[in-house]
Scaffold this motif. Structure first.
Motif, PDB file in Angstrom:
ATOM      1  N   GLN A  75      11.898  54.611 -74.363  1.00 19.50           N
ATOM      2  CA  GLN A  75      12.335  55.288 -75.424  1.00 19.50           C
ATOM      3  C   GLN A  75      13.993  55.629 -74.888  1.00 19.50           C
ATOM      4  O   GLN A  75      14.130  55.965 -73.717  1.00 19.50           O
ATOM      5  CB  GLN A  75      11.792  56.567 -75.844  1.00 19.50           C
ATOM      6  N   THR A  76      14.800  55.365 -75.929  1.00 18.06           N
ATOM      7  CA  THR A  76      16.257  55.885 -75.618  1.00 18.06           C
ATOM      8  C   THR A  76      16.896  56.737 -76.843  1.00 18.06           C
ATOM      9  O   THR A  76      15.937  56.517 -77.947  1.00 18.06           O
ATOM     10  CB  THR A  76      16.967  54.629 -75.210  1.00 18.06           C
ATOM     11  N   THR A  77      17.700  57.262 -76.706  1.00 20.49           N
ATOM     12  CA  THR A  77      18.615  57.550 -77.830  1.00 20.49           C
ATOM     13  C   THR A  77      18.988  56.478 -78.682  1.00 20.49           C
ATOM     14  O   THR A  77      19.154  55.354 -78.398  1.00 20.49           O
ATOM     15  CB  THR A  77      19.542  58.356 -77.382  1.00 20.49           C
ATOM     16  N   GLY A 178      26.515  55.247 -76.907  1.00 20.17           N
ATOM     17  CA  GLY A 178      25.320  55.106 -75.897  1.00 20.17           C
ATOM     18  C   GLY A 178      24.615  56.406 -76.076  1.00 20.17           C
ATOM     19  O   GLY A 178      23.226  56.583 -75.528  1.00 20.17           O
ATOM     20  N   GLY A 179      25.123  57.565 -76.409  1.00 23.76           N
ATOM     21  CA  GLY A 179      24.528  58.601 -76.215  1.00 23.76           C
ATOM     22  C   GLY A 179      23.863  59.345 -77.588  1.00 23.76           C
ATOM     23  O   GLY A 179      23.512  58.410 -78.472  1.00 23.76           O
ATOM     24  N   GLY A 180      23.286  60.546 -77.590  1.00 20.06           N
ATOM     25  CA  GLY A 180      22.564  61.011 -78.653  1.00 20.06           C
ATOM     26  C   GLY A 180      23.757  61.411 -79.920  1.00 20.06           C
ATOM     27  O   GLY A 180      24.974  61.044 -79.792  1.00 20.06           O
ATOM     28  N   GLY A 181      23.157  62.117 -80.934  1.00 24.71           N
ATOM     29  CA  GLY A 181      23.885  62.540 -81.895  1.00 24.71           C
ATOM     30  C   GLY A 181      24.339  61.233 -83.090  1.00 24.71           C
ATOM     31  O   GLY A 181      23.617  60.173 -82.911  1.00 24.71           O
ATOM     32  N   GLY A 245      14.721  52.302 -79.239  1.00 19.05           N
ATOM     33  CA  GLY A 245      15.091  51.762 -77.778  1.00 19.05           C
ATOM     34  C   GLY A 245      16.120  50.745 -77.495  1.00 19.05           C
ATOM     35  O   GLY A 245      16.957  50.760 -78.609  1.00 19.05           O
ATOM     36  N   GLN A 246      16.471  50.284 -76.585  1.00 19.52           N
ATOM     37  CA  GLN A 246      17.763  49.119 -76.279  1.00 19.52           C
ATOM     38  C   GLN A 246      17.195  48.350 -75.562  1.00 19.52           C
ATOM     39  O   GLN A 246      16.454  48.305 -74.654  1.00 19.52           O
ATOM     40  CB  GLN A 246      18.717  49.999 -75.745  1.00 19.52           C
ATOM     41  N   PHE A 247      17.771  46.945 -75.808  1.00 23.33           N
ATOM     42  CA  PHE A 247      17.743  45.883 -74.913  1.00 23.33           C
ATOM     43  C   PHE A 247      18.876  45.538 -74.153  1.00 23.33           C
ATOM     44  O   PHE A 247      19.805  45.760 -74.695  1.00 23.33           O
ATOM     45  CB  PHE A 247      17.397  44.495 -75.898  1.00 23.33           C
ATOM     46  N   PHE A 248      18.505  44.863 -72.763  1.00 21.03           N
ATOM     47  CA  PHE A 248      19.545  44.668 -71.985  1.00 21.03           C
ATOM     48  C   PHE A 248      19.618  43.307 -71.435  1.00 21.03           C
ATOM     49  O   PHE A 248      18.438  42.677 -71.399  1.00 21.03           O
ATOM     50  CB  PHE A 248      19.325  45.797 -71.060  1.00 21.03           C
ATOM     51  N   PHE A 249      20.916  43.013 -70.772  1.00 22.78           N
ATOM     52  CA  PHE A 249      21.144  41.687 -70.366  1.00 22.78           C
ATOM     53  C   PHE A 249      21.290  41.563 -68.761  1.00 22.78           C
ATOM     54  O   PHE A 249      22.069  42.494 -68.162  1.00 22.78           O
ATOM     55  CB  PHE A 249      22.334  41.289 -71.120  1.00 22.78           C
ATOM     56  N   GLU A 250      20.659  40.588 -68.002  1.00 22.82           N
ATOM     57  CA  GLU A 250      20.944  40.254 -66.633  1.00 22.82           C
ATOM     58  C   GLU A 250      22.419  40.353 -66.449  1.00 22.82           C
ATOM     59  O   GLU A 250      23.282  39.801 -67.251  1.00 22.82           O
ATOM     60  CB  GLU A 250      20.199  39.087 -66.216  1.00 22.82           C
ATOM     61  N   GLU A 251      22.788  40.841 -65.388  1.00 22.57           N
ATOM     62  CA  GLU A 251      24.259  40.806 -64.933  1.00 22.57           C
ATOM     63  C   GLU A 251      24.710  39.219 -65.044  1.00 22.57           C
ATOM     64  O   GLU A 251      26.118  38.887 -65.313  1.00 22.57           O
ATOM     65  CB  GLU A 251      24.569  41.239 -63.558  1.00 22.57           C
ATOM     66  N   HIS A 316       8.975  58.476 -82.609  1.00 25.26           N
ATOM     67  CA  HIS A 316      10.454  58.402 -81.561  1.00 25.26           C
ATOM     68  C   HIS A 316      11.451  57.893 -82.251  1.00 25.26           C
ATOM     69  O   HIS A 316      11.805  56.883 -82.587  1.00 25.26           O
ATOM     70  CB  HIS A 316       9.874  57.373 -80.459  1.00 25.26           C
ATOM     71  N   ASP A 317      12.240  58.872 -83.047  1.00 25.57           N
ATOM     72  CA  ASP A 317      13.378  58.451 -83.738  1.00 25.57           C
ATOM     73  C   ASP A 317      14.698  58.705 -83.195  1.00 25.57           C
ATOM     74  O   ASP A 317      15.583  58.574 -83.803  1.00 25.57           O
ATOM     75  CB  ASP A 317      13.440  59.386 -84.929  1.00 25.57           C
ATOM     76  N   GLY A 318      14.474  58.602 -81.676  1.00 22.67           N
ATOM     77  CA  GLY A 318      15.882  58.558 -80.868  1.00 22.67           C
ATOM     78  C   GLY A 318      16.602  60.216 -80.619  1.00 22.67           C
ATOM     79  O   GLY A 318      17.337  60.205 -80.057  1.00 22.67           O
ATOM     80  N   THR A 319      15.777  61.075 -81.237  1.00 21.99           N
ATOM     81  CA  THR A 319      16.554  62.466 -81.258  1.00 21.99           C
ATOM     82  C   THR A 319      15.381  63.332 -80.287  1.00 21.99           C
ATOM     83  O   THR A 319      15.652  64.412 -80.431  1.00 21.99           O
ATOM     84  CB  THR A 319      16.541  63.196 -82.512  1.00 21.99           C
ATOM     85  N   ASP A 320      14.559  62.749 -79.786  1.00 25.45           N
ATOM     86  CA  ASP A 320      13.123  63.508 -79.413  1.00 25.45           C
ATOM     87  C   ASP A 320      13.403  63.438 -77.817  1.00 25.45           C
ATOM     88  O   ASP A 320      12.480  63.926 -76.993  1.00 25.45           O
ATOM     89  CB  ASP A 320      11.655  63.037 -79.619  1.00 25.45           C
ATOM     90  N   LEU A 321      14.669  63.107 -77.142  1.00 23.60           N
ATOM     91  CA  LEU A 321      14.610  62.964 -75.914  1.00 23.60           C
ATOM     92  C   LEU A 321      15.701  64.048 -75.134  1.00 23.60           C
ATOM     93  O   LEU A 321      16.743  64.586 -75.985  1.00 23.60           O
ATOM     94  CB  LEU A 321      15.144  61.562 -75.591  1.00 23.60           C
TER      95      LEU A 321
END
Length: 321
Positions: A75-77, A178-181, A245-251, A316-321
């Motif tokens: 989970q992420t913000t 990237g952050g919350g709020g 959440g978020q998806f990420f990419f190989e360098e 998990h709505d992104g505000t619970d972290l």
């Protein structure tokens, strides 16, 4: 019958078939070498590519009763640039330039391994130069043109000492989305945003472009999974959000994209995957995509895929972290 007992004509035919079979195998190997596949850490690439046939996906094995099914995806913000699921569509590209990308996702119950049918999956991300729709004036993308400042610069040297102390509440959210709020949209654009329902097997597919980068964050795509609601004319309503959440990419893939316009025109300093403060460095579980594209011809398109293990009973709505 031994080989020496086989008639000469049949022996020659057997040898010819063996040579032809070997040649076909070499040709197949050569074709495979023309593509680039980046697999997440700890993932079996071969198993991933044949997962649909063998009941596996992104390293998760087909399991029976009592066996471990699938780890929860991290989970992420949500970041400050989320807009409610009001764009029900699979093609979120609109008129944005960039490397064509197909994003293939699967949502499953991490406890039972059963696919989540009819779950609403949101995705949203910045464009090739780091700008978010709805928040262009607040985004921190750079490069590729833009309008220079107008007006006459101030003259003279500042004098005197600053007075008073700062008041008000410090701004929320991390650097560049990237952050919350949460921030309210500043414009009515909605490119590179969309929501679609998973099918009976838990799959959903989006057409988009490879994201760019902006200050402070590695290349990524945001996502939410909603369950228990329904589609309406206004969008997806009701239910609850069971995953943010978020998806990420190989360098390596990001470096390949940086060679292609308009990404190559960006003047923004890039944050690498290992430097990112949101990605937890856990590979597939942390949202690291499996990417496939043609070697030396990435501009033709990229396919990204991932299975999300979620708990549909949780919120998990992104505000619970």
């Amino acid at each position: 019958m031994t080989e020496t007992q086989v008639p000469l004509e049949k022996r020659d035919m057997m040898r010819r078939r063996a040579v032809l079979a070997g040649g076909a195998a070499l040709a197949a190997t050569g074709m495979a070498a023309a593509a680039v596949t980046t697999a997440s850490a700890g993932e079996d690439t071969a198993a991933s590519s044949t997962g649909a046939k063998n009941g596996t996906r992104n390293g998760a094995t087909a399991t029976g009763a009592g066996e471990e099914c699938y780890r929860l995806t991290s989970q992420t913000t949500e970041g400050p640039y989320y807009i409610d699921a009001d764009k029900i569509r699979k093609d979120i590209t609109e008129d944005k330039e960039g490397i064509p990308m197909t994003l293939r996702l699967k949502a499953i119950d991490s406890d039972t391994c059963k696919p989540l049918r009819g779950a609403a999956v949101d995705i949203w991300h910045c464009d090739a130069l780091g700008l978010y729709s709805g928040y262009e004036s607040a985004s921190t993308g750079g490069g590729g043109g833009g309008t220079p400042p107008t007006g006459t610069p101030p003259t003279g040297t500042p004098t005197g000492a600053p007075t008073d102390t700062p008041t008000g509440t410090p701004p929320t959210g991390g650097p560049g989305g990237g952050g919350g709020g949460h921030e309210e949209p500043t414009d009515d654009k909605r490119y590179l945003r969309g929501t679609w329902l998973t099918d009976k097997n838990g799959f959903v597919e989006f057409k988009t472009v490879f994201p760019g980068w902006y200050r402070g964050r590695a290349v990524h795509i945001h996502t939410k999974v909603h369950v228990g609601g329904k589609m309406t004319d206004a969008g997806y309503e009701g239910g609850h959000t069971c995953h943010t959440g978020q998806f990420f990419f190989e360098e390596a893939a990001v470096l390949d994209s940086a060679k292609i316009a308009p990404y190559s025109t960006s003047t923004t300093e890039r944050t690498t995957l290992t430097e990112d403060t949101i990605y937890d460095q856990s590979g597939v579980q942390g949202g690291l995509l499996k990417l496939s594209y043609r070697k030396n011809d990435m501009a033709r398109g990229v396919v990204g895929s991932l299975t999300m293990g979620v708990d549909p009973d949780e919120t998990h709505d992104g505000t619970d972290l």
